[in-house]
Write an enzyme that holds these catalytic residues in place. Structure first.
Site, PDB file in Angstrom:
ATOM      1  N   ASP A 486      14.211  16.261 -15.663  1.00 55.64           N
ATOM      2  CA  ASP A 486      14.188  14.984 -14.951  1.00 55.64           C
ATOM      3  C   ASP A 486      15.415  14.090 -15.146  1.00 55.64           C
ATOM      4  O   ASP A 486      16.027  13.649 -14.185  1.00 55.64           O
ATOM      5  CB  ASP A 486      12.941  14.197 -15.358  1.00 55.64           C
ATOM      6  CG  ASP A 486      11.672  14.999 -15.212  1.00 55.64           C
ATOM      7  OD1 ASP A 486      11.713  16.109 -14.651  1.00 55.64           O
ATOM      8  OD2 ASP A 486      10.621  14.536 -15.670  1.00 55.64           O
ATOM      9  N   GLU A 687       5.897  19.018 -27.260  1.00 57.87           N
ATOM     10  CA  GLU A 687       6.643  19.177 -26.017  1.00 57.87           C
ATOM     11  C   GLU A 687       8.117  19.462 -26.311  1.00 57.87           C
ATOM     12  O   GLU A 687       8.729  20.321 -25.684  1.00 57.87           O
ATOM     13  CB  GLU A 687       6.495  17.913 -25.169  1.00 57.87           C
ATOM     14  CG  GLU A 687       7.109  17.997 -23.798  1.00 57.87           C
ATOM     15  CD  GLU A 687       6.786  16.773 -22.949  1.00 57.87           C
ATOM     16  OE1 GLU A 687       7.136  16.790 -21.752  1.00 57.87           O
ATOM     17  OE2 GLU A 687       6.186  15.805 -23.455  1.00 57.87           O
TER      18      GLU A 687
END
Length: 716
Positions: A486, A687
């Site tokens: 992103d 993550e």
């Protein structure tokens, strides 16, 4: 029947053994896999916050989950923490402990803490509590019987020399949300066999979604009586328990969470089966988990097997069965993060399926189907120009149902054919290949039709024609999302990144492309074209195999010749208009993807190897950061601007192995597994990680991290 669930055996095993275990599970799975993840904890409020601090356990795709009580808090003894339930898309705690058992004798409650701290244990596939009382042992075990129902068994064993007569009851209190309308959604009521919680309709798009048909229900095997007072209930066993010396009794109940009346009607039969033959249900589940554990630990060094089992448990807890708009069983990124709990993402799915195929190929197939269920068709009323596209993310609700998380503004990197082929390698299921082949081909076509602005054979990340992509900046943002990276520096508007419109032959806008051709995207496309050739070959389509191999060779060649910068020994994105390699943006881990895909020449691979093994570049204390340490944009804790993501680490180390740099790959992988905080301990798989300190970052219990760890640990 949920995907991956083996039917219960016909033979009914004994209720337990002399040590108080309710099945032979503990002897079938080594005790070294106990507590691979810390599952103790109790919530402070109904809303877990963005990141739930309590790790939970679920199985079979259930939409509710549990934890163990806190060892240091006797007020939590006698019940399992929770449940944590998903209000269609968002996780909420229903109770601190909805079903706490109490034993009484001659009207006096037995103190579960009288003989010290109980043994609170998680094992693959179950939670267990063992309490030692004066002359008694109480063992509680929780497993999932189906994708909607947990089976709880309480075994009371008279270990003394005198007969005992006991009464039993259960109690619990709702943990209400603090604010309306969520606060007013749950309501308790007694049932003939236990207690139920109904939910009012609430449509809070970013917080809490119910249809008014959901129900959480406790059903006891033995006759009981229930009274409800406000938000608290008590269920009493109708008849006392008489236990001779050495004798034991087992009390069984189920806890079901369903979304609709139709689900509830179907689940009623499953509940009856579970309560009629609870030992067989438990034994079947234990056998399934023994198979899972054997599969994920095969070929893994002994000192890494606990991590493999932790990865397995992470994936299974994040497994969501079909519900709402999610039409096949799938795996969500993380039940521990508010925004990840109730949805399914495309490139997460491709990586998760590769890991899941190692222990449950049918579940791996199902989660791929869950994304392809929403592949855009040529007959689409809203976006026919996107025929073949896979949306970024699908949730319980689409926008027409009031869902805000569903996303068709962009797709995600094309790794679907890789996932399908890896699943086939483990399953041998050619029917699955036949089913997926035309869908994979349509997805490839979409990329070149809607994301190759100058028709030169190199594609770009971009954005769809979508109401949310209503400005140049929103389209740039969607294109960055489409990459999956992103906020990576290469997508910064300040570095010249912008978007251009793509049009069909009639001049109609069909989508948007970034003004750069991305190296990872095109390497992925080349790899998927090669896997499509493999699929065609396995299906006997020799012409198709030849065609796909030709396309793959051409794409590999374009990346190799046009995206490698010899002056810095790295692969880079290139400018759409000039073809210039965008080296000024620094080196990103995407430049290592051509090793994983086999795109690089031997000389190029050697140069990339030099950067991957350089401490000033990508061989940081936790290796393979997303941005090179030498880059002016390196930020070790800013999402895709430096943290180590395990999927990219997997691709990089596998790329090194592919080109024969096995020793360097092993050294870096071992350092990553040792230095990333908590991977070798009881902490959750995260993550991402700080590449300099190993500190955990962002979402805990993250599925794609767990998924890629499995082949990484097996050194595939």
């Amino acid at each position: 029947m949920a995907v991956g669930f083996a039917p219960a055996a016909d033979a009914r095993p004994p209720d337990g053994d002399a040590n108080g275990n309710l099945s032979s599970y503990a002897t079938g799975t080594p005790s070294s896999y106990a507590d691979v993840l810390d599952l103790q904890g109790v919530p402070a409020s109904a809303q877990p916050g963005e990141f739930n601090p309590v790790n939970v356990f679920a199985d079979r795709g259930a939409w509710h989950a549990y934890a163990l009580p806190s060892a240091g808090d006797p007020s939590t003894y006698g019940g399992f923490t929770g449940p944590l339930h998903i209000a269609q898309e968002y996780p909420w705690w229903l109770s601190k402990s909805f079903s706490r058992i109490r034993l009484t004798e001659a009207g006096k409650a037995l103190d579960l803490a009288a003989r010290g701290t109980p043994r609170l244990t998680s094992l693959p596939g179950l939670l267990r509590q063992t309490y030692r009382l004066d002359g008694l042992r109480l063992t509680l075990e929780l497993r999932f019987a189906t994708d909607r129902t947990a089976l709880v068994r309480a075994r009371i064993h008279n270990t003394g020399h005198a007969p005992r007569t006991l009464a039993a009851d259960w109690s619990g209190t709702l943990l209400r949300p603090e604010a309306a309308p969520e606060r007013d959604a749950p309501a308790l009521r007694a049932t003939p066999r236990g207690v139920a919680v109904g939910f009012a309709r609430v449509r809070e798009k970013w917080d809490y979604l119910t249809a008014g048909t959901e129900r959480f229900q406790v059903t006891h095997r033995a006759p009981v009586r229930t009274t409800v007072t406000g938000d608290t209930y008590r269920t009493d066993l109708a008849a006392p328990l008489s236990l001779a010396p050495g004798a034991a009794r087992t009390l069984d109940w189920t806890e079901s969470y369903t979304f609709t009346a139709a689900e509830r009607a179907r689940e009623a039969a499953s509940v009856r089966r579970a309560l009629t033959r609870p030992a067989a249900i438990a034994a079947s589940g234990d056998a399934r988990w023994r198979g899972y554990v054997a599969s994920v630990t095969r070929g893994v060094p002994a000192d890494r097997r606990r991590l493999a089992v932790k990865s397995l448990e992470t994936l299974v807890t994040n497994w969501r069965s079909a519900a709402g708009r999610i039409r096949h069983d799938a795996i969500s990124p993380s039940l521990s993060y508010k925004w990840f709990a109730g949805g399914v993402w495309a490139w997460d799915t491709w990586k998760q399926a590769v890991g899941t195929a190692r222990f449950a190929p049918r579940l791996a197939q199902s989660q791929i189907r869950a994304m392809f269920d929403h592949q855009i068709r040529p007959t689409s009323a809203t976006r026919p120009q996107d025929a073949g596209m896979i949306p970024d993310a699908v949730f319980y609700n689409n926008p027409a149902d009031g869902g805000g998380n569903w996303n068709e503004r962009n797709s995600k990197p094309p790794l679907a054919a890789w996932a399908v082929w890896e699943v086939y390698r483990h399953s041998g299921d050619r029917a699955f290949l036949r089913e997926m082949y035309p869908k994979l081909a349509a997805y490839q076509s979409w990329w070149y039709r809607n994301r190759d602005h100058d028709r030169d054979g190199l594609a770009e990340y971009g954005a769809t024609v979508d109401p949310a992509n209503d400005s140049a900046e929103q389209r740039r943002l969607a294109a960055a999302w489409e990459s999956g990276m992103d906020n990576a520096p290469r997508f910064d508007a300040g570095l010249g990144t912008s978007v251009v419109a793509n049009r069909d032959a009639s001049g109609t806008v069909t989508g948007y492309s970034l003004t750069q051709e991305s190296v990872d995207l095109n390497a992925y496309l080349a790899a998927d074209q090669g896997h499509l050739a493999d699929v065609a070959g396995a299906l006997g389509d020799t012409a198709g195999e030849r065609r796909w191999r030709g396309r793959a060779a051409a794409t590999h060649r374009a990346v190799r010749e046009r995206m490698y910068a010899a002056e810095d020994g790295w692969f880079h994105d290139t400018a759409l208009d000039s073809g210039e390699r965008l080296t000024a943006r620094g080196r990103g881990i995407e430049g290592a993807i051509p090793l994983w895909t086999g795109t690089a020449s031997p000389a190029q691979a050697a140069a990339v190897r030099d950067k991957l093994t350089d401490p000033g570049e990508f061989a940081t204390p936790v290796p393979f950061p997303t941005v090179a340490r030498s880059s002016p944009h390196f930020a070790p804790q800013r999402y895709w601007r430096g943290p180590v993501w395990l999927d990219q680490a997997y691709f990089a180390q596998a790329g090194l192995r592919r080109y024969g740099y096995t020793a360097q790959a092993r050294t870096l992988t071992d350092r990553l597994l040792t230095t990333a905080h908590g991977l070798s301990a009881r902490s959750p798989v995260m993550e991402n990680y700080d590449p300099l300190t190993g500190a955990p970052l962002n979402s805990p219990n993250f599925s794609w991290s767990a998924a890629v760890l499995l082949p990484m640990l097996a050194q595939d």
